[in-house]
Design a protein around this motif. Structure first.
Motif, PDB file in Angstrom:
ATOM      1  N   GLY A 165       0.845  -1.186   0.000  1.00 40.79           N
ATOM      2  CA  GLY A 165       0.000   0.000   0.000  1.00 40.79           C
ATOM      3  C   GLY A 165       0.880   1.235   0.000  1.00 40.79           C
ATOM      4  N   HIS A 166       0.255   2.378  -0.174  1.00 41.43           N
ATOM      5  CA  HIS A 166       0.984   3.647  -0.185  1.00 41.43           C
ATOM      6  C   HIS A 166       1.773   3.816   1.119  1.00 41.43           C
ATOM      7  CE1 HIS A 166       0.936   8.280  -0.283  1.00 41.43           C
ATOM      8  NE2 HIS A 166       1.948   7.839  -1.008  1.00 41.43           N
ATOM      9  N   THR A 167       3.026   4.130   0.996  1.00 39.47           N
ATOM     10  CA  THR A 167       4.022   4.342   2.056  1.00 39.47           C
ATOM     11  C   THR A 167       4.585   3.057   2.677  1.00 39.47           C
ATOM     12  OG1 THR A 167       2.612   4.647   4.020  1.00 39.47           O
ATOM     13  CG2 THR A 167       3.015   6.607   2.640  1.00 39.47           C
ATOM     14  N   ASP A 168       4.061   1.883   2.300  1.00 39.80           N
ATOM     15  CA  ASP A 168       4.714   0.640   2.714  1.00 39.80           C
ATOM     16  C   ASP A 168       6.081   0.603   2.045  1.00 39.80           C
ATOM     17  OD1 ASP A 168       2.516  -0.272   4.151  1.00 39.80           O
ATOM     18  OD2 ASP A 168       1.770  -1.537   2.517  1.00 39.80           O
ATOM     19  N   TYR A 169       7.024  -0.127   2.643  1.00 39.97           N
ATOM     20  CA  TYR A 169       8.332  -0.195   2.008  1.00 39.97           C
ATOM     21  C   TYR A 169       8.972  -1.564   2.129  1.00 39.97           C
ATOM     22  CZ  TYR A 169      10.214   0.948   6.731  1.00 39.97           C
ATOM     23  OH  TYR A 169      10.527   0.978   8.063  1.00 39.97           O
ATOM     24  N   ILE A 170       9.894  -1.783   1.187  1.00 40.90           N
ATOM     25  CA  ILE A 170      10.678  -3.011   1.154  1.00 40.90           C
ATOM     26  C   ILE A 170      12.153  -2.627   1.215  1.00 40.90           C
ATOM     27  CG2 ILE A 170       8.920  -4.235  -0.184  1.00 40.90           C
ATOM     28  CD1 ILE A 170      10.838  -3.983  -2.627  1.00 40.90           C
ATOM     29  N   VAL A 171      12.973  -3.598   1.561  1.00 36.89           N
ATOM     30  CA  VAL A 171      14.421  -3.402   1.615  1.00 36.89           C
ATOM     31  C   VAL A 171      15.067  -4.367   0.630  1.00 36.89           C
ATOM     32  CG1 VAL A 171      16.485  -3.602   3.068  1.00 36.89           C
ATOM     33  CG2 VAL A 171      14.351  -2.710   4.036  1.00 36.89           C
ATOM     34  N   ILE A 172      16.024  -3.859  -0.109  1.00 33.13           N
ATOM     35  CA  ILE A 172      16.870  -4.711  -0.945  1.00 33.13           C
ATOM     36  C   ILE A 172      18.264  -4.606  -0.345  1.00 33.13           C
ATOM     37  CG2 ILE A 172      17.794  -5.165  -3.243  1.00 33.13           C
ATOM     38  CD1 ILE A 172      15.253  -3.744  -4.332  1.00 33.13           C
ATOM     39  N   GLY A 173      18.842  -5.740   0.038  1.00 29.08           N
ATOM     40  CA  GLY A 173      20.090  -5.709   0.774  1.00 29.08           C
ATOM     41  C   GLY A 173      21.175  -6.596   0.207  1.00 29.08           C
ATOM     42  N   ASP A 174      22.405  -6.280   0.613  1.00 31.54           N
ATOM     43  CA  ASP A 174      23.553  -7.086   0.234  1.00 31.54           C
ATOM     44  C   ASP A 174      23.621  -8.326   1.127  1.00 31.54           C
ATOM     45  OD1 ASP A 174      24.741  -6.291   2.701  1.00 31.54           O
ATOM     46  OD2 ASP A 174      25.799  -4.638   1.742  1.00 31.54           O
ATOM     47  N   ILE A 175      24.666  -9.130   0.933  1.00 27.84           N
ATOM     48  CA  ILE A 175      24.746 -10.402   1.659  1.00 27.84           C
ATOM     49  C   ILE A 175      24.955 -10.241   3.160  1.00 27.84           C
ATOM     50  CG2 ILE A 175      25.503 -11.751  -0.327  1.00 27.84           C
ATOM     51  CD1 ILE A 175      28.375 -11.530   0.776  1.00 27.84           C
ATOM     52  N   GLY A 176      25.399  -9.046   3.586  1.00 27.94           N
ATOM     53  CA  GLY A 176      25.696  -8.865   5.000  1.00 27.94           C
ATOM     54  C   GLY A 176      24.648  -8.135   5.806  1.00 27.94           C
ATOM     55  N   LEU A 177      23.622  -7.609   5.165  1.00 26.47           N
ATOM     56  CA  LEU A 177      22.631  -6.828   5.894  1.00 26.47           C
ATOM     57  C   LEU A 177      21.823  -7.718   6.835  1.00 26.47           C
ATOM     58  CD1 LEU A 177      21.377  -3.947   6.144  1.00 26.47           C
ATOM     59  CD2 LEU A 177      19.611  -4.749   4.561  1.00 26.47           C
ATOM     60  N   PRO A 178      21.810  -7.391   8.130  1.00 25.09           N
ATOM     61  CA  PRO A 178      21.015  -8.206   9.053  1.00 25.09           C
ATOM     62  C   PRO A 178      19.517  -7.998   8.819  1.00 25.09           C
ATOM     63  CG  PRO A 178      22.012  -6.345  10.214  1.00 25.09           C
ATOM     64  CD  PRO A 178      22.520  -6.298   8.808  1.00 25.09           C
ATOM     65  N   VAL A 179      18.777  -9.059   9.016  1.00 22.01           N
ATOM     66  CA  VAL A 179      17.323  -9.005   8.876  1.00 22.01           C
ATOM     67  C   VAL A 179      16.719  -9.087  10.276  1.00 22.01           C
ATOM     68  CG1 VAL A 179      15.284 -10.119   7.888  1.00 22.01           C
ATOM     69  CG2 VAL A 179      17.446 -10.118   6.619  1.00 22.01           C
TER      70      VAL A 179
END
Length: 133
Positions: free
Chosen positions: A19-33
Motif C-alpha cells: 500500500g501507499h508508504t509501505d516499504y521493502i528493503v533490498i540488501g547485500d549479503i551482510g545486511l542483518p534481517v
C-alpha cells in the motif's frame, strides 16, 4: 504462466500487497534481517544476483516514491550511489547513517537479500500510488 515482470512468486505477492508508504528493503549479503521481518533470499553466489539487477527488476514492477540509502554508500560504494541517484532521479531521496538504516529495516514488509558482496549495497524502496499513464 506470467509473460513479464517479476517471476519470483514471493516477490510478486509482496509487491501486489504493498500500500501507499509501505516499504521493502533490498540488501547485500551482510545486511542483518530483524526478527519478525520476512526475508526473501535470492543470493546464489558472491555477486549473483547483483544489487543493481534486483533493484532494476523490482523498480520496473513497483511505483517508487521514496528511496532511502545509507550515507556511507556515497564514499564506500560510489558505483551503487551513482546508479541509485540516476535510477530514482524522479523519486524523493533520503540518506541516513547505516545504523539508522538498519533500524528502519524493522518496519519493512520484506527484506530481499541479493548476492551483492560490496559494502552498503542496500536500499529502502517506499511504495507510491500508481494512477496509470
Amino acid at each position: 504462466m506470467k509473460k513479464h515482470g517479476i517471476l519470483n512468486s514471493h516477490i510478486s505477492k509482496v509487491l501486489a500487497d504493498l500500500g501507499h508508504t509501505d516499504y521493502i528493503v533490498i540488501g547485500d549479503i551482510g545486511l542483518p534481517v530483524p526478527e519478525g521481518v520476512a526475508k526473501i533470499d535470492l543470493a546464489l553466489t558472491y555477486g549473483v544476483p547483483s544489487f543493481e539487477q534486483v533493484v532494476e527488476a523490482i523498480a520496473a514492477d513497483m511505483e517508487v516514491e521514496k528511496v532511502v540509502i545509507a550515507a556511507e554508500m556515497v564514499e564506500h560504494n560510489p558505483e551503487a550511489f551513482q546508479y541509485m541517484s540516476s535510477r530514482f532521479a524522479e523519486a524523493e531521496q533520503q540518506r541516513c547513517t547505516h545504523e539508522q538504516f538498519k533500524q528502519l529495516t524493522g518496519g519493512a514488509k520484506v527484506v530481499i537479500r541479493t548476492g551483492e558482496a560490496k559494502p552498503y549495497a542496500n536500499c529502502i524502496l517506499q511504495a507510491g500510488v500508481y494512477f496509470g499513464e
